[in-house]
Design a protein around this motif. Sequence first.
Motif, PDB file in Angstrom:
ATOM      1  N   MET A  80      -3.748 -16.378   6.025  1.00  0.00           N
ATOM      2  CA  MET A  80      -3.720 -14.709   5.836  1.00  0.00           C
ATOM      3  C   MET A  80      -4.550 -14.249   4.963  1.00  0.00           C
ATOM      4  N   PRO A  81      -5.032 -13.087   5.149  1.00  0.00           N
ATOM      5  CA  PRO A  81      -6.248 -12.617   4.124  1.00  0.00           C
ATOM      6  C   PRO A  81      -5.639 -12.514   2.856  1.00  0.00           C
ATOM      7  N   ALA A  82      -6.634 -12.363   1.738  1.00  0.00           N
ATOM      8  CA  ALA A  82      -6.063 -12.198   0.401  1.00  0.00           C
ATOM      9  C   ALA A  82      -5.578 -10.922   0.279  1.00  0.00           C
ATOM     10  N   SER A  83      -6.136 -10.009   1.229  1.00  0.00           N
ATOM     11  CA  SER A  83      -5.632  -8.235   0.988  1.00  0.00           C
ATOM     12  C   SER A  83      -4.109  -8.290   1.270  1.00  0.00           C
ATOM     13  N   VAL A  84      -3.502  -9.382   1.757  1.00  0.00           N
ATOM     14  CA  VAL A  84      -1.795  -9.168   2.283  1.00  0.00           C
ATOM     15  C   VAL A  84      -1.340  -9.177   0.719  1.00  0.00           C
ATOM     16  N   LEU A  85      -1.967  -9.865  -0.293  1.00  0.00           N
ATOM     17  CA  LEU A  85      -1.141  -9.852  -1.664  1.00  0.00           C
ATOM     18  C   LEU A  85      -1.309  -8.584  -2.297  1.00  0.00           C
ATOM     19  N   GLY A  86      -2.393  -7.695  -2.103  1.00  0.00           N
ATOM     20  CA  GLY A  86      -2.466  -6.375  -2.725  1.00  0.00           C
ATOM     21  C   GLY A  86      -1.529  -5.615  -2.098  1.00  0.00           C
ATOM     22  N   GLU A  87      -1.152  -5.686  -0.680  1.00  0.00           N
ATOM     23  CA  GLU A  87      -0.131  -4.979  -0.214  1.00  0.00           C
ATOM     24  C   GLU A  87       1.296  -5.349  -0.492  1.00  0.00           C
ATOM     25  N   VAL A  88       1.504  -6.720  -0.716  1.00  0.00           N
ATOM     26  CA  VAL A  88       2.978  -7.008  -1.092  1.00  0.00           C
ATOM     27  C   VAL A  88       3.143  -6.249  -2.453  1.00  0.00           C
ATOM     28  N   ARG A  89       2.276  -6.346  -3.299  1.00  0.00           N
ATOM     29  CA  ARG A  89       2.142  -6.134  -4.825  1.00  0.00           C
ATOM     30  C   ARG A  89       2.742  -4.583  -4.719  1.00  0.00           C
ATOM     31  N   LYS A  90       2.231  -3.737  -3.737  1.00  0.00           N
ATOM     32  CA  LYS A  90       2.845  -2.270  -3.898  1.00  0.00           C
ATOM     33  C   LYS A  90       4.033  -2.038  -3.210  1.00  0.00           C
ATOM     34  N   ALA A  91       4.481  -2.864  -2.687  1.00  0.00           N
ATOM     35  CA  ALA A  91       6.045  -2.727  -2.019  1.00  0.00           C
ATOM     36  C   ALA A  91       7.079  -2.590  -3.244  1.00  0.00           C
TER      37      ALA A  91
END
Length: 859
Positions: A80-91
Amino acid sequence: MTVLKTSMRNFFAHKGRMALSAVAVLLSVAFVCGTLVFTDTMNTTFDKLFAVTSSDVTVSAKGASDTGETTSGNGKPPVMPASVLGEVRKAQGVKSAEGTVFSTSVTVVDADKNNLSPKSGAPTIVGSWNGNDARTMKITSGAAPEDTDQIMVDADTADKHHLKLGDDIGVISAVGTHSAKISGIATFTVTNPGAAIFYLDTRTAQEALVGKTGVYTNVNVTADSGVSDAQLKKNVAAGIGGAYKVQTAKETADANQKDVESFLSVMKYAMLGFAGIAFLVGIFLIINTFSMLVAQRTREIGLMRAIGSSRRQVNRSVLTEALLLGVTGSVLGVGAGVGIAVGLMKLMGSMGMHLSTSDLTVAWTTPVAGVVLGVVVTILSAYLPARRAGKISPMAALRDAGAPADARAGRIRALIGLLLTGAGGYCLYLAAAADKATDGSLWLGLGVVLSLIGFVAVGPLLAGGVVRALGAVVLRIFGPVGRMAERNALRNPRRTGATGAALMIGLALVACLSVVGSSMVASATDQLDKSVGTDFIIQSDSGQLITPQAVKAVKSTPDLERVTEYKVLDAALTTPDGRTSKNETINAADPTYAQDLRTETVAGDLADAYRPDSMSVFEGFAKKHGIKVGSTVKVDFKDGTTADLTVRAITSDDVVIDKGAMYASITTAAKYVPADSMPLDVLVFATAKDGQETAAYKSLKSALHDYPQYTVRDQTDYKQALKDQIGQLLNMIYGLLALAIIVAVLGVVNTLALSVVERTREIGLMRAIGLSRRQLRRMIRLESVVIALFGALLGLGLGMGWGATAQKLLALEGLQVLEIPWGTIIAVFIGSAFVGLLAALIPAFRAGRMNVLNAIATE
């Protein structure tokens, strides 16, 4: 209380005679308890491992499996794209999150191209070093990888392969080969289940395993204090949408544990099955022991009856002795079972799966189950002798020891045995005549049970004829001593039958499995000879797909006439009857595959299936969906588009290789599946030019020297590999069956020992009239040999019948050749004679040391 005292006195008075029966109970209970303790310990080990290694919430690509096996058709892990990591951190509720990359579809080699993967079947894992792994591993030497030329290895793998800091390591994946030097060694702080683990820095792992940066296979998420895993999962899933897989720590651990339990369950129930066989054999030993003890104490029991003991008291006295035997053997067996479990753990350790004794798990149910099982089996086994003891009348005090045989009961038993044997034989006939393997297997199982019980019941009847025949061949050459040994074996047919039956059970299973195994190898070899038209097969034994670079190396090899690629594609098929079959596979190959595998067709020509927009289906699928040559099937390729393919051939189901396969050409598949989604080759076939087979074989091995993850086999190699695999399985089964055979040998020893005691006066008289000690010992040894050969003859004959019937069912699956392994059968039969000699050593020695006058004076 009087009954208990009498039983205790008799038990300890005959403790030597009870010892071997106690050992039989001990071994059987020990195997059961050892199996339970071992599997419980394995479960505990993996529970702890998965609990520690699972992050609070794990986010992974949609195509990843629940158990972490992440290989896709292109040989790379789903990402999965690395951008998912940023989205997870915002949760909401996320304390921290870390992206990782790992793959199990790798081969790791040392500087000499030696494979560093475990031979136990455990995975090889290469991934990025991360905080989650730091919870279970401690760097004990060097440092974690920080640059592209650095790699860290787990301490167990380093010790096994003598790796040290600075050594060169090669990581071979679908992307290519990445070289690095060992920068650190990490030791597990939890039990290592045997995996070989290597760590790279994150960027290098992305490039070496996936071929690009900016992607992750997993995101490990840690929850804030007070936030449950379930709530965190809900929050993360809401933040990233439904395009990814989100699991809590428990869900991840459960998925991994379920995968482990499926393997452990098979092993557990298989081992318990062999323990059950040992118990069955032990039953004959216990019945024989108590029958002979009751016969030898006929006068004693008659006196007890004469002075007022009731039948019930005598019965209870014998059963109480059995209870004492069962309790003693079972309690000792529980302790021995723990020892067996520890031994199995050490054995697994030698195979690479390290299990710590600190995780040894003995659930309260294990000793309870062992003791209850041992006691119940012992008491049930002693019931008939106890009932027979209760029937002894007071007048027996006036007779010599040894109750007369019940002729009427013997005739009834023989009749029942013949009926059961006939019924078992008929069931085996129905199994052999079955049209479907599933139907025939039911008849086979019933036939095995009935014929086994029938042979046990009819054993005394068979003993007369078989022992006489064996005596004529084996014993008569020993003159009068041989004739006496034959008559001793015939003196009590019931005893001889029961003793031989104990050995018969184990050897019947050995013979059956030998016939099945040999027939499988012979059938597969026959199919290879008939069907395979290629010279060489290139594949990975670890399941890795074949990279384009390796295929190119094969195609550039001199002395080859043709090279055939072979891929497997997932698809959903919609047939002319309007039904859709999901999770089907299409085997896409080059058109030359029709020459490499000469598959029989029931309609059409298989070569036509490799024409554009064409395919083949197998016979069973065609009948189920009403497909004929010329029918159109809609094929929805995974990661591709939908194609309308014309059925040009229907292949026979009466095959072994590629049974149930549906074929199309790679060109057809490539038309509907994009190049970046096209799976890698599962196999590659190569055919040498006429007369150049030897040169081509050497050239292929040389060409693939830089690809140690792949193995080149010619047809001889392939046949040998198949034979070795089946041979290893059979050797494992023979090892487990050895327990039942050991118990059977104890039965022979016990029978002879008690028989010597029973014939003490007779032996004294024979010695008095001139029989030498040497002749006496020889007589007992010959008696033991003929009893062992009797059991072996029945067992091997019965087992070959079972095996031949099982082969008839295998023939319905394409395994057409019946092969009797006469070498194995003859070796087992001869080996049984040596087993008889071994079993007779102690009884014969004791008989030879008897004082003649004391023996004559014995009542």
